[in-house]
Design a protein around this motif. Structure first.
Motif, mmCIF file in Angstrom:
data_model
loop_
_atom_site.group_PDB
_atom_site.id
_atom_site.type_symbol
_atom_site.label_atom_id
_atom_site.label_comp_id
_atom_site.label_asym_id
_atom_site.label_seq_id
_atom_site.Cartn_x
_atom_site.Cartn_y
_atom_site.Cartn_z
ATOM 1 N N GLU A 176 3.992 85.055 14.923
ATOM 2 C CA GLU A 176 5.341 85.453 15.353
ATOM 3 C C GLU A 176 6.136 86.075 14.209
ATOM 4 O O GLU A 176 6.746 87.133 14.355
ATOM 5 N N PHE A 177 6.144 85.434 13.047
ATOM 6 C CA PHE A 177 6.889 85.971 11.897
ATOM 7 C C PHE A 177 6.266 87.276 11.403
ATOM 8 O O PHE A 177 6.985 88.193 10.995
ATOM 9 N N SER A 178 4.942 87.377 11.415
ATOM 10 C CA SER A 178 4.284 88.611 10.979
ATOM 11 C C SER A 178 4.663 89.788 11.868
ATOM 12 O O SER A 178 4.880 90.894 11.386
ATOM 13 N N GLY A 237 13.656 88.397 14.445
ATOM 14 C CA GLY A 237 13.043 88.616 15.750
ATOM 15 C C GLY A 237 12.144 87.490 16.227
ATOM 16 O O GLY A 237 11.736 87.474 17.389
ATOM 17 N N ALA A 238 11.814 86.554 15.330
ATOM 18 C CA ALA A 238 10.940 85.447 15.714
ATOM 19 C C ALA A 238 11.659 84.548 16.713
ATOM 20 O O ALA A 238 12.843 84.261 16.572
ATOM 21 N N ASN A 239 10.939 84.127 17.716
ATOM 22 C CA ASN A 239 11.509 83.329 18.787
ATOM 23 C C ASN A 239 10.767 81.996 18.878
ATOM 24 O O ASN A 239 9.555 81.970 19.125
ATOM 25 N N LEU A 248 10.677 76.131 9.166
ATOM 26 C CA LEU A 248 9.408 76.751 9.540
ATOM 27 C C LEU A 248 9.123 77.950 8.641
ATOM 28 O O LEU A 248 8.012 78.096 8.108
ATOM 29 N N ALA A 249 10.108 78.798 8.440
ATOM 30 C CA ALA A 249 9.938 79.958 7.563
ATOM 31 C C ALA A 249 9.642 79.526 6.132
ATOM 32 O O ALA A 249 8.806 80.128 5.448
ATOM 33 N N ALA A 250 10.301 78.467 5.676
ATOM 34 C CA ALA A 250 10.086 77.979 4.309
ATOM 35 C C ALA A 250 8.653 77.518 4.091
ATOM 36 O O ALA A 250 8.122 77.627 2.979
ATOM 37 N N ALA A 251 8.010 77.024 5.135
ATOM 38 C CA ALA A 251 6.604 76.615 5.009
ATOM 39 C C ALA A 251 5.748 77.816 4.612
ATOM 40 O O ALA A 251 4.818 77.684 3.807
ATOM 41 N N LEU A 253 8.353 87.563 5.288
ATOM 42 C CA LEU A 253 9.590 86.787 5.135
ATOM 43 C C LEU A 253 10.216 86.967 3.752
ATOM 44 O O LEU A 253 11.434 87.143 3.650
ATOM 45 N N VAL A 254 9.420 86.929 2.686
ATOM 46 C CA VAL A 254 10.010 87.101 1.351
ATOM 47 C C VAL A 254 10.501 88.533 1.159
ATOM 48 O O VAL A 254 11.505 88.758 0.494
ATOM 49 N N TYR A 255 9.800 89.472 1.759
ATOM 50 C CA TYR A 255 10.235 90.867 1.658
ATOM 51 C C TYR A 255 11.573 91.067 2.364
ATOM 52 O O TYR A 255 12.491 91.682 1.816
ATOM 53 N N GLU A 256 11.684 90.531 3.565
ATOM 54 C CA GLU A 256 12.947 90.653 4.302
ATOM 55 C C GLU A 256 14.096 89.985 3.555
ATOM 56 O O GLU A 256 15.191 90.532 3.476
ATOM 57 N N GLU A 257 13.833 88.805 3.017
ATOM 58 C CA GLU A 257 14.875 88.072 2.299
ATOM 59 C C GLU A 257 15.324 88.841 1.066
ATOM 60 O O GLU A 257 16.517 88.947 0.789
ATOM 61 N N ALA A 258 14.381 89.417 0.337
ATOM 62 C CA ALA A 258 14.726 90.196 -0.856
ATOM 63 C C ALA A 258 15.531 91.444 -0.482
ATOM 64 O O ALA A 258 16.470 91.817 -1.186
#
Length: 192
Positions: A21-23, A29-31, A56-59, A108-113
């Protein structure tokens, strides 16, 4: 014991579904409902394993950080620079190809950055390591000197990350092979 094993399997299934989902959709957008449905469980069951979407994302981001640091630690002090370059770049590309959780962590790290207006630490650290290794390989005449270490490093980073972000049009299975072929362009006298 059976209950603990079942809980562990469910936890892993939630991680696999969440990675997908995150990928695909990124953090925003993850649900969580789709994740739970994919596993065949309720959203409440998901919350029993992960108290929030952030948890969940932090995992994934913490696991991703650990893995890419481990990839950089594979740079052997006594190994030739070209061997280290291949080990790190092909290893990174292979992880993108084979590890859905790694891909989710990268996204996730790319989006956060990006929300902070800068590159993720993995890009900066990988670029620094590759540039140093390319320079060392050029000094040992293992790589062409027709291009600067920075240019070669930038091209390889672009290939690795570009293949990830263009995955719908270029299957991820080709990433490892394309990185190996790129090394042939810079060092045609050696085998990939």
């Amino acid at each position: 014991m059976a209950k603990q094993e079942r809980a562990a399997r469910t936890h892993e299934r939630f991680l696999d579904a969440s990675a997908d989902e995150f990928s695909r959709h990124g953090y925003a957008g993850a649900n969580l409902q789709r994740i739970a449905a994919h596993v065949g469980m309720t959203k409440g069951a998901l919350y029993a394993h992960f108290p929030s979407k952030d948890a969940l994302a932090a995992a994934f981001t913490s696991a991703f950080d650990q893995v890419w640091h481990e990839l950089l630690q594979q740079i052997g002090e006594g190994d030739p620079p070209l061997t280290n370059l291949r080990r790190v770049t092909v290893g990174f590309a292979d992880r993108l190809h084979t590890d859905l959780r790694f891909r989710a962590g990268l996204r996730l790290v790319y989006e956060e950055a990006c929300t902070r207006g800068k590159a993720p630490a993995v890009v900066d650290d990988l670029s620094e390591a590759l540039t140093r290794l390319v320079g060392d390989a050029q000094e040992r005449e293992e790589l062409t000197t027709a291009h600067s270490p920075e240019a070669i490093s930038s091209l390889i980073l672009s290939l690795i990350f570009g293949m990830y972000y263009t995955a719908p049009s270029n299957p991820l299975g080709d990433v490892t092979e394309q990185v190996c072929q790129a090394w042939q362009l810079f060092s045609p006298g050696t085998a990939a």
